[in-house]
Design a protein around this motif. Structure first.
Motif, PDB file in Angstrom:
ATOM      1  N   LYS A  87      21.309 -21.101  -1.524  1.00  0.00           N
ATOM      2  CA  LYS A  87      20.196 -20.388  -1.912  1.00  0.00           C
ATOM      3  C   LYS A  87      19.624 -19.392  -0.603  1.00  0.00           C
ATOM      4  CE  LYS A  87      15.873 -22.323  -3.555  1.00  0.00           C
ATOM      5  NZ  LYS A  87      15.001 -23.353  -3.545  1.00  0.00           N
ATOM      6  N   ARG A  88      20.080 -19.618   0.359  1.00  0.00           N
ATOM      7  CA  ARG A  88      19.854 -18.563   1.539  1.00  0.00           C
ATOM      8  C   ARG A  88      20.880 -17.548   1.266  1.00  0.00           C
ATOM      9  NH1 ARG A  88      17.335 -16.729   5.916  1.00  0.00           N
ATOM     10  NH2 ARG A  88      18.591 -16.086   7.680  1.00  0.00           N
ATOM     11  N   MET A  89      21.851 -17.612   0.894  1.00  0.00           N
ATOM     12  CA  MET A  89      23.037 -16.326   0.937  1.00  0.00           C
ATOM     13  C   MET A  89      22.480 -15.613  -0.527  1.00  0.00           C
ATOM     14  SD  MET A  89      27.094 -16.997   0.494  1.00  0.00           S
ATOM     15  CE  MET A  89      27.075 -18.124  -1.093  1.00  0.00           C
ATOM     16  N   ASP A  90      21.912 -16.109  -1.610  1.00  0.00           N
ATOM     17  CA  ASP A  90      21.390 -15.458  -2.606  1.00  0.00           C
ATOM     18  C   ASP A  90      20.342 -14.375  -1.980  1.00  0.00           C
ATOM     19  OD1 ASP A  90      23.245 -16.453  -4.159  1.00  0.00           O
ATOM     20  OD2 ASP A  90      21.854 -17.749  -5.279  1.00  0.00           O
ATOM     21  N   TYR A  91      19.415 -15.282  -1.078  1.00  0.00           N
ATOM     22  CA  TYR A  91      18.365 -14.451  -0.603  1.00  0.00           C
ATOM     23  C   TYR A  91      18.623 -13.062   0.296  1.00  0.00           C
ATOM     24  CZ  TYR A  91      14.664 -13.146   2.644  1.00  0.00           C
ATOM     25  OH  TYR A  91      13.555 -12.393   3.591  1.00  0.00           O
ATOM     26  N   ILE A  92      19.597 -13.708   1.035  1.00  0.00           N
ATOM     27  CA  ILE A  92      20.090 -12.651   1.760  1.00  0.00           C
ATOM     28  C   ILE A  92      20.804 -11.234   1.219  1.00  0.00           C
ATOM     29  CG2 ILE A  92      21.894 -11.760   3.752  1.00  0.00           C
ATOM     30  CD1 ILE A  92      19.787 -13.572   5.046  1.00  0.00           C
ATOM     31  N   HIS A  93      21.610 -11.567   0.018  1.00  0.00           N
ATOM     32  CA  HIS A  93      21.993 -10.448  -0.843  1.00  0.00           C
ATOM     33  C   HIS A  93      21.107  -9.613  -1.427  1.00  0.00           C
ATOM     34  CE1 HIS A  93      26.026 -12.888  -0.388  1.00  0.00           C
ATOM     35  NE2 HIS A  93      26.313 -11.829   0.559  1.00  0.00           N
TER      36      HIS A  93
END
Length: 95
Positions: free
Chosen positions: A67-73
């Protein structure tokens, strides 16, 4: 929450079965097996509740990391598209 800001709520959630969840769930299970081996217990048969707990914790940590990776991207994409919109002279179409 610092880990996931409020603006991340607008993104769709990642699937429950993703790479990060699967890998960290596996790491949690293997760590429970290693703990059994280190403490001289039967590796597979002892502490099944601990194995399930460690697997579940690993799975949820992997889910929130995805979820955090999706947000960062998404944040990087938004900043990149905003920069391209503000500087069209640097990004002319080839032709």
């Amino acid at each position: 929450m610092v880990f996931l800001p409020d603006e991340s709520r607008s993104l769709p959630p990642p699937p429950l079965l993703n790479k990060a969840s699967a890998w960290l769930g596996l790491v949690g299970w293997v760590s429970a097996l290693l703990d059994n081996g280190y403490n001289h217990r039967p590796v597979i048969r002892a502490g099944v509740h601990r194995q399930i707990l460690f697997t579940t914790v690993g799975w949820f940590v992997g889910y929130y990391l995805a979820k955090r990776m999706d947000y960062i991207h998404a944040k990087l994409d938004r900043e990149l598209f905003e920069y391209v919109r503000q500087h069209p002279e640097d990004f002319k179409a080839a032709g």
